[in-house]
Design a protein around this motif. Structure first.
Motif, mmCIF file in Angstrom:
data_model
loop_
_atom_site.group_PDB
_atom_site.id
_atom_site.type_symbol
_atom_site.label_atom_id
_atom_site.label_comp_id
_atom_site.label_asym_id
_atom_site.label_seq_id
_atom_site.Cartn_x
_atom_site.Cartn_y
_atom_site.Cartn_z
ATOM 1 N N VAL A 141 0.907 -1.318 0.024
ATOM 2 C CA VAL A 141 -0.043 -0.006 -0.185
ATOM 3 C C VAL A 141 0.886 1.148 0.206
ATOM 4 C CG1 VAL A 141 -1.836 1.350 1.423
ATOM 5 C CG2 VAL A 141 -1.999 -1.198 1.089
ATOM 6 N N ARG A 142 1.792 0.969 0.556
ATOM 7 C CA ARG A 142 2.663 2.310 1.055
ATOM 8 C C ARG A 142 3.710 2.746 -0.377
ATOM 9 N NH1 ARG A 142 6.378 2.087 6.180
ATOM 10 N NH2 ARG A 142 7.134 3.810 5.436
ATOM 11 N N LEU A 194 -6.833 -3.950 4.290
ATOM 12 C CA LEU A 194 -6.476 -2.648 3.635
ATOM 13 C C LEU A 194 -5.745 -3.209 2.172
ATOM 14 C CD1 LEU A 194 -5.760 0.289 3.630
ATOM 15 C CD2 LEU A 194 -3.785 -0.355 4.449
ATOM 16 N N HIS A 244 -1.074 9.874 0.801
ATOM 17 C CA HIS A 244 -0.647 9.021 -0.476
ATOM 18 C C HIS A 244 -1.316 7.930 -0.715
ATOM 19 C CE1 HIS A 244 3.739 10.547 0.812
ATOM 20 N NE2 HIS A 244 3.120 11.505 0.293
ATOM 21 N N SER A 245 -2.013 7.508 0.174
ATOM 22 C CA SER A 245 -3.052 6.384 0.094
ATOM 23 C C SER A 245 -4.163 6.978 -0.700
ATOM 24 C CB SER A 245 -3.526 5.748 1.531
ATOM 25 O OG SER A 245 -2.311 5.005 2.125
ATOM 26 N N TRP A 259 -11.044 3.354 6.355
ATOM 27 C CA TRP A 259 -10.041 4.254 6.965
ATOM 28 C C TRP A 259 -10.684 5.046 8.194
ATOM 29 C CZ3 TRP A 259 -4.708 4.701 6.081
ATOM 30 C CH2 TRP A 259 -3.830 5.649 6.587
ATOM 31 N N PHE A 262 -7.014 -2.235 -1.778
ATOM 32 C CA PHE A 262 -6.176 -1.814 -2.622
ATOM 33 C C PHE A 262 -5.852 -2.920 -3.851
ATOM 34 C CE2 PHE A 262 -5.304 1.532 0.142
ATOM 35 C CZ PHE A 262 -4.711 2.584 -0.392
ATOM 36 N N VAL A 312 1.467 4.800 7.579
ATOM 37 C CA VAL A 312 0.819 4.746 6.193
ATOM 38 C C VAL A 312 0.210 5.905 5.973
ATOM 39 C CG1 VAL A 312 -1.021 3.459 4.833
ATOM 40 C CG2 VAL A 312 0.343 2.053 6.671
ATOM 41 N N HIS A 337 -2.200 8.769 5.016
ATOM 42 C CA HIS A 337 -3.445 8.987 4.183
ATOM 43 C C HIS A 337 -3.332 9.581 2.943
ATOM 44 C CE1 HIS A 337 -7.801 10.854 3.842
ATOM 45 N NE2 HIS A 337 -8.031 9.461 4.018
ATOM 46 N N LYS A 354 -3.469 7.038 -4.280
ATOM 47 C CA LYS A 354 -3.158 5.839 -5.154
ATOM 48 C C LYS A 354 -4.450 5.126 -5.137
ATOM 49 C CE LYS A 354 -0.323 1.492 -4.542
ATOM 50 N NZ LYS A 354 0.817 1.007 -3.836
ATOM 51 N N PHE A 357 -12.388 2.113 0.621
ATOM 52 C CA PHE A 357 -11.256 2.893 1.511
ATOM 53 C C PHE A 357 -11.653 3.864 2.398
ATOM 54 C CE2 PHE A 357 -8.095 6.353 1.821
ATOM 55 C CZ PHE A 357 -7.200 5.711 2.395
#
Length: 406
Positions: free
Chosen positions: A228-229, A260, A292-293, A276, A264, A288, A290, A296, A272
């Motif tokens: 995810v990262r 999670l 950037h997630s 979250w 993804f 992780v 938020h 993505k 998501f």
């Protein structure tokens, strides 16, 4: 012991000089039983048939202590002579054991790091058998990672896949090496490469009894978080389908990491956001982001939309991504840059025409369906080959059928 003098001596003279040097350093450090080291070495050399394995055993016994006290040019020169004698004088089986033990001793402390790193690299380069090369590489990797200097051995790891395939290691050693390479690459800030070796490591547990996977679950959860990262990793099905990862689904400690990863791998922004909201504190503790997630998952959501439509309006995309229509083209460009979507934008009609799109996830069932369809196609074309080809080509129908069966 002068560094240059060893090259001017015979093997016997050189090993005695080394013994005296080691004895001096060891005794100064309080190891008084090494006082007679040189004498013991000389006695072994007087034998009619010198057993160099015994000589090397005696002289190298305080090597770990010597390294910790004076890992300088003299010690490095002595090390080079010991390796030379192990290669040229000793039995190959002994040489491999000797190299492995030296590597273990050198990597056991973190002082004099530059000299220790050079010695470990030298051992790896001189090692000849698969098992001893594995041992030397393992200690080199763990040592450089422990001193936060993994960058120095990155050039070696470009050949890691070749080594792994040619060494034919036992399963336990292979798993250990794959995980060590992953950890070393992570220490060197090579996130994507580290992740790929972590997936390779986890894939080695596909045939292990589920009840025995407990110790590996932490690594599987870490892989899920890393997937995810990583900003440029958009397809995670190879990880999601692994047995040890599926075991996380009902695990009280790691089920959130599994959920999670599932989002993804195959779900969208809506799932998501709901997830979250419930678990933001947990994933914040795992670093992780938020922001950037969110970026993505929006790109992935757009990919899913494109996979199920030939055309999309700007309004449909904006609604799915929860952004203004003015931002839609930016997100489409991001998906295009990631090689996930190819499309044409009509700014007048506010319309997107999809040319092609990556399938985010193929389940094992979908792969089986594709295989079944290909088999059906092959079987359907057999009669055509047997009737049409003889008139148009010199290749026999039987030869074409053999190619189809491959």
């Amino acid at each position: 012991m002068a560094t240059t003098i060893l090259t001017e001596l015979s093997d016997e003279e050189a090993i005695v000089h080394i013994a005296r040097h080691f004895a001096k350093v060891a005794v100064a450090a309080g190891k008084t039983d090494c006082e007679s080291l040189a004498e013991a070495c000389e006695e072994l050399l007087k034998e009619e048939e010198v057993k160099w394995e015994d000589v090397l055993d005696v002289v190298s016994e305080p090597f770990d202590l010597v390294c910790s006290q004076t890992a300088d040019k003299e010690t490095e020169a002595a090390f080079n002579v010991l390796c030379h004698l192990a290669v040229t004088k000793a039995d190959p089986e002994y040489r491999d054991i000797f190299f492995s033990q030296l590597a273990k001793n050198i990597a056991s402390s973190t002082n004099h790091t530059a000299v220790r790193t050079r010695m470990l690299v030298s051992l790896f380069n001189q090692a000849q058998g698969p098992q001893v090369k594995y041992s030397c590489l393992y200690h080199l990797l763990t040592f450089t990672a422990s001193i936060k200097n993994a960058d120095t051995i990155l050039p070696y790891l470009k050949d890691a896949d070749t080594w792994i395939s040619s060494w034919q290691l036992d399963e336990q050693s292979l798993r250990k090496l794959l995980l060590t390479i992953s950890n070393t690459l992570k220490e060197a800030d090579k996130g994507l490469e580290s992740y790929r070796y972590l997936v390779k490591y986890l894939s080695r547990f596909e045939h292990v009894d589920p009840d025995a996977l407990g110790p590996v679950k932490a690594d599987a959860a870490r892989a899920a978080v890393e997937a995810v990262r990583l900003p440029n990793l958009y397809q995670m099905g190879d990880l999601f389908d692994l047995k040890v990862v599926r075991q996380l689904a009902d695990d009280p400690t790691y089920s959130r990491e599994y959920e999670l990863l599932k989002i993804f791998t195959m779900e969208t922004l809506a799932e998501f956001n709901a997830f979250w909201e419930k678990h933001s504190a947990h994933f914040a503790s795992l670093e992780v982001s938020h922001e950037h997630s969110l970026r993505k998952i929006r790109v992935l959501t757009l990919t899913s939309l494109a996979a199920s439509h030939e055309q999309l309006t700007y309004a449909e995309v904006a609604e799915a991504l929860q952004v203004d229509e003015a931002e839609v083209e930016t997100w489409l460009i991001l998906a295009f840059s990631a090689q996930l979507v190819s499309a044409k934008m009509d700014q007048v009609k506010r319309l997107i025409t999809i040319d092609k799109c990556v399938q985010r996830y193929f389940s094992p069932t979908q792969w089986r369906e594709i295989k079944s369809k290909l088999v059906q196609w092959r079987d359907a074309i057999r009669p055509l080959l047997t009737t049409v080809l003889p008139a148009t080509t010199s290749t026999t129908p039987h030869q074409h059928l053999q190619r189809l069966d491959r």
